[in-house]
Motif scaffolding. Structure first.
Motif, PDB file in Angstrom:
ATOM      1  N   GLY A  94       0.799  -1.215   0.000  1.00 33.58           N
ATOM      2  CA  GLY A  94       0.000   0.000   0.000  1.00 33.58           C
ATOM      3  C   GLY A  94       0.834   1.269   0.000  1.00 33.58           C
ATOM      4  O   GLY A  94       0.312   2.350  -0.264  1.00 33.58           O
ATOM      5  N   GLN A  95       2.124   1.147   0.298  1.00 29.43           N
ATOM      6  CA  GLN A  95       3.012   2.316   0.296  1.00 29.43           C
ATOM      7  C   GLN A  95       3.105   2.889  -1.115  1.00 29.43           C
ATOM      8  O   GLN A  95       3.346   2.157  -2.069  1.00 29.43           O
ATOM      9  CB  GLN A  95       4.406   1.908   0.782  1.00 29.43           C
ATOM     10  CG  GLN A  95       5.447   2.988   0.723  1.00 29.43           C
ATOM     11  CD  GLN A  95       5.258   4.052   1.772  1.00 29.43           C
ATOM     12  OE1 GLN A  95       4.806   3.772   2.864  1.00 29.43           O
ATOM     13  NE2 GLN A  95       5.591   5.275   1.438  1.00 29.43           N
ATOM     14  N   GLN A  96       2.891   4.183  -1.253  1.00 27.30           N
ATOM     15  CA  GLN A  96       2.999   4.842  -2.549  1.00 27.30           C
ATOM     16  C   GLN A  96       4.369   5.492  -2.661  1.00 27.30           C
ATOM     17  O   GLN A  96       4.899   5.993  -1.674  1.00 27.30           O
ATOM     18  CB  GLN A  96       1.910   5.894  -2.713  1.00 27.30           C
ATOM     19  CG  GLN A  96       0.527   5.294  -2.728  1.00 27.30           C
ATOM     20  CD  GLN A  96      -0.550   6.337  -2.951  1.00 27.30           C
ATOM     21  OE1 GLN A  96      -0.307   7.525  -2.919  1.00 27.30           O
ATOM     22  NE2 GLN A  96      -1.760   5.866  -3.177  1.00 27.30           N
ATOM     23  N   VAL A 110       2.696   1.815  -6.499  1.00 24.35           N
ATOM     24  CA  VAL A 110       2.253   1.350  -5.191  1.00 24.35           C
ATOM     25  C   VAL A 110       2.854  -0.025  -4.947  1.00 24.35           C
ATOM     26  O   VAL A 110       2.874  -0.872  -5.850  1.00 24.35           O
ATOM     27  CB  VAL A 110       0.702   1.251  -5.136  1.00 24.35           C
ATOM     28  CG1 VAL A 110       0.227   0.673  -3.824  1.00 24.35           C
ATOM     29  CG2 VAL A 110       0.072   2.609  -5.391  1.00 24.35           C
ATOM     30  N   VAL A 112       2.578  -3.594  -3.958  1.00 24.27           N
ATOM     31  CA  VAL A 112       1.445  -4.518  -3.898  1.00 24.27           C
ATOM     32  C   VAL A 112       1.808  -5.860  -3.279  1.00 24.27           C
ATOM     33  O   VAL A 112       0.915  -6.638  -2.920  1.00 24.27           O
ATOM     34  CB  VAL A 112       0.792  -4.725  -5.285  1.00 24.27           C
ATOM     35  CG1 VAL A 112       0.138  -3.428  -5.763  1.00 24.27           C
ATOM     36  CG2 VAL A 112       1.781  -5.234  -6.308  1.00 24.27           C
TER      37      VAL A 112
END
Length: 139
Positions: A94-96, A110, A112
């Motif tokens: 979820g880290q962008q 992102v 995944v």
């Protein structure tokens, strides 16, 4: 009704929804979206919808994925060896983050999936593969 010519500054308020009714973006309670017709500053489907709108007019439009962000593309899923992943970037699903193409342009991705050997990134636009429903008011 007159056609809005290329080069014209246009302002619109909008609410964008997915087919299931989920709102993904809105300009309500914010400044309207302002763009120049014909400059590619917004997705083609928005320009097409606004082109025949008079000031003050409202409409609802469905913009197919081909006039929005296109299909999701498998080649935009990238496995990066963990040893090449910078230590200062959290490796959480979820880290962008922003990636830089060898030619210099930046694009978002992102995380995944995180495995022992690789971190998997998805560089598809979050709305790729989706038809988009808009309520638009030209202001």
């Amino acid at each position: 009704m007159s056609k809005v010519e290329d080069g014209t500054q246009v302002k619109v308020h909008y609410t964008g929804k997915l087919n299931d009714g989920t709102v993904f973006d809105s300009s309500q309670d914010k400044e309207p979206l302002e763009f120049t017709m014909g400059k590619g500053e917004v997705i083609p489907g928005i320009e097409d919808a606004v082109r025949d709108m008079d000031q003050g007019e409202s409409k609802q439009v469905t913009i197919g994925k081909d006039q929005a962000y296109g299909d999701r593309r498998d080649e935009m899923i990238i496995d990066v060896p963990r040893e090449k992943f910078p230590d200062e970037i959290p490796q959480n699903v979820g880290q962008q983050l922003m990636l830089r193409h060898p030619e210099g342009q930046e694009f978002p991705a992102v995380i995944v999936d995180v495995k022992d050997e690789t971190v998997t990134l998805d560089a598809n636009h979050p709305l790729a593969g989706e038809d988009l429903n808009f309520e638009i008011q030209r202001v």
